[in-house]
Design an enzyme around this catalytic site. Structure first.
Site, PDB file in Angstrom:
ATOM      1  N   HIS A 192     -43.905  -4.211   1.818  1.00 39.64           N
ATOM      2  CA  HIS A 192     -43.899  -3.974   3.265  1.00 39.64           C
ATOM      3  C   HIS A 192     -45.205  -3.300   3.692  1.00 39.64           C
ATOM      4  O   HIS A 192     -45.808  -3.687   4.697  1.00 39.64           O
ATOM      5  CB  HIS A 192     -42.751  -3.038   3.679  1.00 39.64           C
ATOM      6  CG  HIS A 192     -41.388  -3.580   3.519  1.00 39.64           C
ATOM      7  ND1 HIS A 192     -40.387  -2.877   2.885  1.00 39.64           N
ATOM      8  CD2 HIS A 192     -40.830  -4.740   3.937  1.00 39.64           C
ATOM      9  CE1 HIS A 192     -39.276  -3.584   2.910  1.00 39.64           C
ATOM     10  NE2 HIS A 192     -39.515  -4.724   3.541  1.00 39.64           N
ATOM     11  N   LYS A 211     -26.747  -5.808   7.146  1.00 36.62           N
ATOM     12  CA  LYS A 211     -26.756  -5.313   5.775  1.00 36.62           C
ATOM     13  C   LYS A 211     -26.062  -3.955   5.687  1.00 36.62           C
ATOM     14  O   LYS A 211     -26.051  -3.191   6.635  1.00 36.62           O
ATOM     15  CB  LYS A 211     -28.207  -5.171   5.276  1.00 36.62           C
ATOM     16  CG  LYS A 211     -29.000  -6.457   5.335  1.00 36.62           C
ATOM     17  CD  LYS A 211     -30.447  -6.191   4.989  1.00 36.62           C
ATOM     18  CE  LYS A 211     -31.283  -7.438   5.173  1.00 36.62           C
ATOM     19  NZ  LYS A 211     -32.704  -7.185   4.947  1.00 36.62           N
ATOM     20  N   ARG A 257     -42.302 -13.545   1.099  1.00 35.84           N
ATOM     21  CA  ARG A 257     -42.562 -13.271  -0.310  1.00 35.84           C
ATOM     22  C   ARG A 257     -42.638 -14.554  -1.124  1.00 35.84           C
ATOM     23  O   ARG A 257     -43.409 -14.650  -2.057  1.00 35.84           O
ATOM     24  CB  ARG A 257     -41.453 -12.392  -0.894  1.00 35.84           C
ATOM     25  CG  ARG A 257     -41.459 -10.982  -0.396  1.00 35.84           C
ATOM     26  CD  ARG A 257     -40.363 -10.215  -1.079  1.00 35.84           C
ATOM     27  NE  ARG A 257     -39.109 -10.947  -1.014  1.00 35.84           N
ATOM     28  CZ  ARG A 257     -37.998 -10.521  -0.447  1.00 35.84           C
ATOM     29  NH1 ARG A 257     -37.963  -9.343   0.090  1.00 35.84           N
ATOM     30  NH2 ARG A 257     -36.913 -11.252  -0.425  1.00 35.84           N
ATOM     31  N   SER A 300     -36.438  -4.686  -1.199  1.00 36.49           N
ATOM     32  CA  SER A 300     -35.677  -3.448  -1.047  1.00 36.49           C
ATOM     33  C   SER A 300     -34.376  -3.515  -1.832  1.00 36.49           C
ATOM     34  O   SER A 300     -33.953  -2.528  -2.440  1.00 36.49           O
ATOM     35  CB  SER A 300     -35.379  -3.191   0.438  1.00 36.49           C
ATOM     36  OG  SER A 300     -36.557  -2.958   1.153  1.00 36.49           O
TER      37      SER A 300
END
Length: 160
Positions: free
Chosen positions: A17, A41, A90, A128
């Site tokens: 990030h 989430k 990513r 994460s």
């Protein structure tokens, strides 16, 4: 002023990030890192904690602000006068979902552009979710997140 928004849950912020937001900050007059309050989430850290972790990791970037947001991202972007959204990619697997989001955001707000940035190659595997799992299982996450985030993860594990 050309303002962009880099949205996410940042639970927690990773070095991937940081790489994306540092490069994005160099492309715009101002970058707002927007921390989602009502993401789908199950967050390890509260939105306030995530904002504080981000501020701690980005205080050296003068044209960057960290703000929580809720509701539709395009509405938040319009309120902030943003011209672009920055999204990190990513891997190819991220692209399909991110592409759908970009198209939907364009439909909702045609004047808001989406820009995709990739982290440096050596950071592309960091997420994460994986950082939280490694930390939960007692692994070393020093190479994946800033030092103050390592401390926050350890403190959270001690409470559990």
């Amino acid at each position: 002023m050309r303002r962009a928004i880099y949205p996410g849950s940042f639970d927690p912020i990773t070095n991937g990030h940081l790489d994306v937001l540092q490069r994005a900050a160099g492309l715009f007059d101002e970058l707002i890192v927007a921390v989602a309050q009502d993401n789908a989430k199950q967050s390890l850290f509260t939105v306030e904690e995530r904002v504080e972790l981000l501020i701690g990791a980005t205080e050296h970037i003068p044209n960057l602000k960290v703000m929580p947001f809720q509701g539709l991202l395009v509405d938040f972007a319009k309120q902030q006068g943003a011209v672009a959204l920055v999204r990190g990619l990513r891997a190819v697997s991220d692209f399909e979902f991110e592409f759908q989001l970009a198209l939907m955001n364009r439909k909702l707000e045609p004047n808001l552009e989406t820009m995709f940035l990739m982290p440096r190659e050596e950071l592309t595997y960091i997420s994460s979710r994986l950082v939280k799992e490694i930390s939960r299982l007692g692994g070393n996450v020093n190479q994946f997140v800033p030092p103050h985030v390592v401390a926050a993860l350890k403190a959270r594990q001690m409470k559990s």
